[in-house]
Scaffold this active site. Structure first.
Site, PDB file in Angstrom:
ATOM      1  N   LYS A 111      77.966 108.240  77.954  1.00 12.52           N
ATOM      2  CA  LYS A 111      78.289 108.979  76.727  1.00 12.52           C
ATOM      3  C   LYS A 111      79.601 109.742  76.810  1.00 12.52           C
ATOM      4  CE  LYS A 111      73.882 109.132  74.491  1.00 12.52           C
ATOM      5  NZ  LYS A 111      72.751 109.872  73.981  1.00 12.52           N
ATOM      6  N   LYS A 192      70.606  97.316  76.165  1.00 14.49           N
ATOM      7  CA  LYS A 192      69.275  97.694  75.677  1.00 14.49           C
ATOM      8  C   LYS A 192      69.328  97.965  74.169  1.00 14.49           C
ATOM      9  CE  LYS A 192      69.333 102.605  76.086  1.00 14.49           C
ATOM     10  NZ  LYS A 192      68.759 103.850  76.132  1.00 14.49           N
ATOM     11  N   LYS A 195      69.220 103.104  69.158  1.00 12.80           N
ATOM     12  CA  LYS A 195      69.156 103.650  67.799  1.00 12.80           C
ATOM     13  C   LYS A 195      70.541 103.703  67.183  1.00 12.80           C
ATOM     14  CE  LYS A 195      65.617 107.039  69.155  1.00 12.80           C
ATOM     15  NZ  LYS A 195      65.570 108.390  69.712  1.00 12.80           N
TER      16      LYS A 195
HETATM   17  P1  TYM Z   1      64.871 108.504  73.190  1.00  8.87           P
HETATM   18  O1  TYM Z   1      64.659 109.312  71.956  1.00  8.87           O
HETATM   19  O2  TYM Z   1      66.203 107.888  73.414  1.00  8.87           O
HETATM   20  O3  TYM Z   1      63.809 107.333  73.266  1.00  8.87           O
HETATM   21  C1  TYM Z   1      62.439 107.571  73.092  1.00  8.87           C
HETATM   22  C2  TYM Z   1      61.645 106.717  74.054  1.00  8.87           C
HETATM   23  O4  TYM Z   1      61.921 105.331  73.840  1.00  8.87           O
HETATM   24  C3  TYM Z   1      62.273 104.715  75.080  1.00  8.87           C
HETATM   25  N1  TYM Z   1      63.249 103.649  74.802  1.00  8.87           N
HETATM   26  C4  TYM Z   1      63.066 102.355  75.093  1.00  8.87           C
HETATM   27  N2  TYM Z   1      62.043 101.702  75.680  1.00  8.87           N
HETATM   28  C5  TYM Z   1      62.158 100.360  75.817  1.00  8.87           C
HETATM   29  N3  TYM Z   1      63.231  99.647  75.399  1.00  8.87           N
HETATM   30  C6  TYM Z   1      64.286 100.262  74.814  1.00  8.87           C
HETATM   31  N4  TYM Z   1      65.341  99.560  74.395  1.00  8.87           N
HETATM   32  C7  TYM Z   1      64.231 101.680  74.641  1.00  8.87           C
HETATM   33  N5  TYM Z   1      65.071 102.598  74.107  1.00  8.87           N
HETATM   34  C8  TYM Z   1      64.460 103.788  74.218  1.00  8.87           C
HETATM   35  C9  TYM Z   1      62.855 105.826  75.909  1.00  8.87           C
HETATM   36  O5  TYM Z   1      62.796 105.525  77.286  1.00  8.87           O
HETATM   37  C10 TYM Z   1      61.974 106.992  75.530  1.00  8.87           C
HETATM   38  O6  TYM Z   1      60.783 106.968  76.289  1.00  8.87           O
HETATM   39  N6  TYM Z   1      65.567 111.783  76.866  1.00  8.87           N
HETATM   40  C11 TYM Z   1      64.556 111.172  76.022  1.00  8.87           C
HETATM   41  C12 TYM Z   1      63.752 112.166  75.202  1.00  8.87           C
HETATM   42  C13 TYM Z   1      63.105 113.274  75.985  1.00  8.87           C
HETATM   43  C14 TYM Z   1      61.973 113.150  76.816  1.00  8.87           C
HETATM   44  C15 TYM Z   1      61.698 114.473  77.288  1.00  8.87           C
HETATM   45  C16 TYM Z   1      61.158 112.078  77.182  1.00  8.87           C
HETATM   46  C17 TYM Z   1      63.503 114.585  75.989  1.00  8.87           C
HETATM   47  N7  TYM Z   1      62.637 115.297  76.757  1.00  8.87           N
HETATM   48  C18 TYM Z   1      60.646 114.747  78.137  1.00  8.87           C
HETATM   49  C19 TYM Z   1      60.085 112.362  78.044  1.00  8.87           C
HETATM   50  C20 TYM Z   1      59.841 113.660  78.508  1.00  8.87           C
HETATM   51  C21 TYM Z   1      65.249 110.244  75.055  1.00  8.87           C
HETATM   52  O7  TYM Z   1      66.394 110.380  74.770  1.00  8.87           O
HETATM   53  O8  TYM Z   1      64.435 109.346  74.471  1.00  8.87           O
END
Ligand code: TYM
Length: 326
Positions: A111, A192, A195
């Site tokens: 990023k 991957k 969003k």
């Molecule tokens: P975020 O919002 O980017 O994504 C949410 C969840 O979706 C999973 N994910 C995927 N899984 C499979 N294939 C993909 N292409 C894919 N893209 C996203 C992510 O691994 C995630 O589980 N940092 C985290 C949010 C967060 C969090 C936490 C998660 C903040 N605090 C505490 C767990 C515990 C994030 O940006 O997820």
């Protein structure tokens, strides 16, 4: 009974990668565990957000949690910024982490690539995430593969503090699914699914219209060989589609391969459209219902109250162990 915590950023375009990597696990785990699911709006402001849009997206993600099957009578559902303990603990953890380990985070490197100076929030993002997890004495964190490095860092910080002070934190484990943990972009299976990618056909969002889903799947990148066979290295496109088919249909990949022996990609893709639609249509319908009901805000307020009660206990322990406050 184990404590489970996870979160999703309210940044719009929640897609099937988020669903198959994380949300599907949320639902499975709530039957036998004490689950806490958060909409992590404070993580979203690490990049600029339009305030109105952010609040709308927060409610959208909350409604999606419920639409996929998270049950507020079993799990706590709340918005991160409604519980002050996240920011409070984040500072304590910041004082026990190193710029070196944060600089090694691949998400930060991606990023901040090409920028002379990156926002500090992007740099300290994994610490806020560690605070989310440690605040609730979490045992299990269901996430996609892309969060592995962040969970490792969270564990390192927890162990470091436990060794330095009195035992303060539960050291959590990540939980990753075999097939859904890394869903790839439909237009480029080396990346991957995300969003924020510009090409809307790179992903299938949970709220996409049927015609959009069809278009995105039919034009998904495959290869010129023409056989429906799982080989992630040499046939990443078709392997990704097989993965998606498998998790949505509940069929083993080997069985799907057999079903499509001697048949072409066109046939397979048409059926994948059906399988995907069958899974997403009821989610979309429930989403509309929940999003437009008054219940949603009540569920989130109630969730924040329950989450806050747990968070306050942890913060009291942290402050005692660190000698903070009087
Ligand atoms: P975020 O919002 O980017 O994504 C949410 C969840 O979706 C999973 N994910 C995927 N899984 C499979 N294939 C993909 N292409 C894919 N893209 C996203 C992510 O691994 C995630 O589980 N940092 C985290 C949010 C967060 C969090 C936490 C998660 C903040 N605090 C505490 C767990 C515990 C994030 O940006 O997820």
């Amino acid at each position: 009974m184990k404590r489970v915590f996870s979160g999703v950023q309210p940044t719009g375009n929640i897609h099937i990668g988020n669903y198959l990597g994380a949300l599907k696990q949320f639902v499975e785990l709530q039957e036998e565990n004490e689950c806490i699911y958060c909409i992590v709006d404070m993580h979203s402001i690490t990049v600029p957000q339009d305030p109105k849009e952010l609040r709308k997206n927060t409610l959208d993600v909350a409604a999606l949690y419920l639409a996929v099957g998270v049950d507020p009578s079993k799990s706590i559902v709340f918005v991160q910024s409604d519980v002050p303990g996240h920011a409070e603990l984040s500072w304590v953890l910041t004082c026990n982490s190193y710029t070196g380990e944060l600089s090694r985070m691949t998400q930060f490197k991606d990023k901040s690539k090409g920028r002379e100076s990156a926002p500090t929030g992007l740099f300290t993002y994994p610490i806020l995430m560690a605070a989310d997890i440690l605040l609730y004495d979490t045992d299990i964190v269901p996430v996609g593969n892309d969060q592995k490095q962040h969970i490792e860092l969270c564990r390192d910080i927890a162990i470091r503090i436990n060794n330095k002070y009195k035992k303060t934190f539960v050291v959590p484990d990540g939980r990753f699914l075999k097939a859904g943990a890394r869903i790839m972009a439909l237009d480029d299976p080396q990346k991957k699914m995300s969003k924020s990618a510009e090409n809307i056909h790179s992903r299938i969002s949970l709220l996409d219209e049927p015609s959009k889903i069809k278009k995105s799947i039919m034009r998904a990148t495959t290869d010129s060989e023409g056989s429906i066979r799982f080989d992630a290295e040499n046939k990443p496109g078709i392997s990704n589609l097989l993965n998606i088919y498998s998790v949505f249909s509940g069929k083993e990949i080997a069985d799907i391969e057999k079903d499509y022996e001697g048949r072409g990609y066109g046939d397979f893709k048409k059926d994948l459209v059906e399988v995907t639609m069958e899974a997403l249509t009821p989610i979309k319908e429930r989403f509309e219902e929940i999003r437009n009901s008054d219940e949603l805000i009540k569920i989130l307020r109630d969730g924040a109250e329950k989450a806050n009660a747990i968070a306050e206990k942890t913060m009291k322990r942290v402050k005692d162990n660190f000698g903070l406050g009087i």
